[in-house]
Design an enzyme around this catalytic site. Structure first.
Site, PDB file in Angstrom:
ATOM      1  CG  ASP A  23      -3.479 -39.692 -42.783  1.00 23.20           C
ATOM      2  OD1 ASP A  23      -3.295 -38.448 -42.704  1.00 23.20           O
ATOM      3  OD2 ASP A  23      -3.576 -40.414 -41.781  1.00 23.20           O
ATOM      4  CB  CYS A  80      -0.138 -39.325 -41.251  1.00 21.17           C
ATOM      5  SG  CYS A  80       1.117 -39.853 -40.079  1.00 21.17           S
ATOM      6  CB  THR A  82       1.321 -38.391 -34.974  1.00 22.90           C
ATOM      7  OG1 THR A  82       1.367 -39.673 -35.650  1.00 22.90           O
ATOM      8  CG2 THR A  82       0.113 -38.343 -34.050  1.00 22.90           C
ATOM      9  CG  HIS A 113      25.019 -34.674 -39.037  1.00 19.14           C
ATOM     10  ND1 HIS A 113      25.313 -34.689 -37.683  1.00 19.14           N
ATOM     11  CD2 HIS A 113      25.779 -33.677 -39.563  1.00 19.14           C
ATOM     12  CE1 HIS A 113      26.211 -33.752 -37.416  1.00 19.14           C
ATOM     13  NE2 HIS A 113      26.499 -33.115 -38.536  1.00 19.14           N
ATOM     14  CG  HIS A 148      27.794 -36.897 -41.357  1.00 18.80           C
ATOM     15  ND1 HIS A 148      27.530 -37.291 -40.075  1.00 18.80           N
ATOM     16  CD2 HIS A 148      28.441 -35.709 -41.283  1.00 18.80           C
ATOM     17  CE1 HIS A 148      27.984 -36.365 -39.234  1.00 18.80           C
ATOM     18  NE2 HIS A 148      28.543 -35.401 -39.944  1.00 18.80           N
ATOM     19  NE  ARG A 151      29.706 -41.288 -38.216  1.00 21.50           N
ATOM     20  CZ  ARG A 151      30.045 -40.260 -37.461  1.00 21.50           C
ATOM     21  NH1 ARG A 151      29.206 -39.260 -37.285  1.00 21.50           N
ATOM     22  NH2 ARG A 151      31.226 -40.233 -36.876  1.00 21.50           N
TER      23      ARG A 151
HETATM   24  C1  RB5 Z   1      -5.417 -40.962 -38.341  1.00 18.62           C
HETATM   25  O1  RB5 Z   1      -6.414 -40.791 -37.378  1.00 18.62           O
HETATM   26  C2  RB5 Z   1      -4.057 -41.082 -37.667  1.00 18.62           C
HETATM   27  O2  RB5 Z   1      -3.968 -42.280 -36.986  1.00 18.62           O
HETATM   28  C3  RB5 Z   1      -2.950 -40.973 -38.686  1.00 18.62           C
HETATM   29  O3  RB5 Z   1      -3.069 -39.773 -39.371  1.00 18.62           O
HETATM   30  C4  RB5 Z   1      -1.532 -40.971 -38.150  1.00 18.62           C
HETATM   31  O4  RB5 Z   1      -1.375 -40.047 -37.131  1.00 18.62           O
HETATM   32  C5  RB5 Z   1      -0.960 -42.278 -37.846  1.00 18.62           C
HETATM   33  O5  RB5 Z   1       0.194 -42.412 -37.432  1.00 18.62           O
END
Ligand code: RB5
Length: 155
Positions: A23, A80, A82, A113, A148, A151
């Site tokens: 993103d 993205c 996070t 794994h 694995h 699994r």
């Molecule tokens: C964008 O601000 C942020 O929400 C997105 O990049 C991501 O971290 C969502 O999980």
């Protein structure tokens, strides 16, 4: 701990091509990783996004995970802010094993794994240098197979 040499079962029509998507929050990291991958001789399919305009990560997550799920590509990278949103989206697709990682050990184990077929990272968590190292480890570590395989086939 050993990671044996059993190669991941090859699948995907475009097995030498890595599909990558992000993103807006990880656009810059995507561009850096594209360069890194190309320098390693890999072909890259860029699923977007193509600039830093705010957008919904799920649109790209679905595009990349769908292409892994239907075996068009064998391996993908999703980014993205996070990594959380992308991993949530990607793991809803059958045959997708998306691993959200920010350390080398988790990346290695996700291959040994779990036979991860999508590496997910948070562009706001990992720096460029670490991200490249994580990708390198992910590309070079084979699936161990054996128990694995049973699994991962069970879900
Ligand atoms: C964008 O601000 C942020 O929400 C997105 O990049 C991501 O971290 C969502 O999980």
């Amino acid at each position: 701990m050993t990671c044996a040499t059993t190669a991941s079962p090859q699948k995907g029509e475009k097995k030498d091509v890595i599909i990558i998507g992000s993103d807006h929050a990880a656009f810059e990291l995507k561009e850096k990783l594209k360069t890194f991958l190309k320098e390693r001789g890999l072909e890259v399919e860029d699923a977007g996004t193509y600039d830093e305009t705010s957008m919904n990560y799920a649109d790209i997550g679905k595009k990349v995970a769908g292409a892994i799920s239907d075996n068009t590509y064998a391996r993908g990278i999703l980014l993205c802010g996070t990594g959380l949103g992308m991993s949530m989206v990607a793991n809803r697709f059958s045959n997708v094993r998306a691993a959200l990682c920010s350390d080398i050990f988790s990346v290695r184990m996700s291959r040994c794994h779990n036979d991860s077929n999508i590496l997910v990272m948070g562009g706001r968590l990992v720096g460029d240098v670490l991200a490249c190292e994580l990708v390198r480890e992910w590309l070079e570590t084979p699936f161990e197979g054996g128990r694995h395989l049973d699994r991962i086939m069970s879900f």
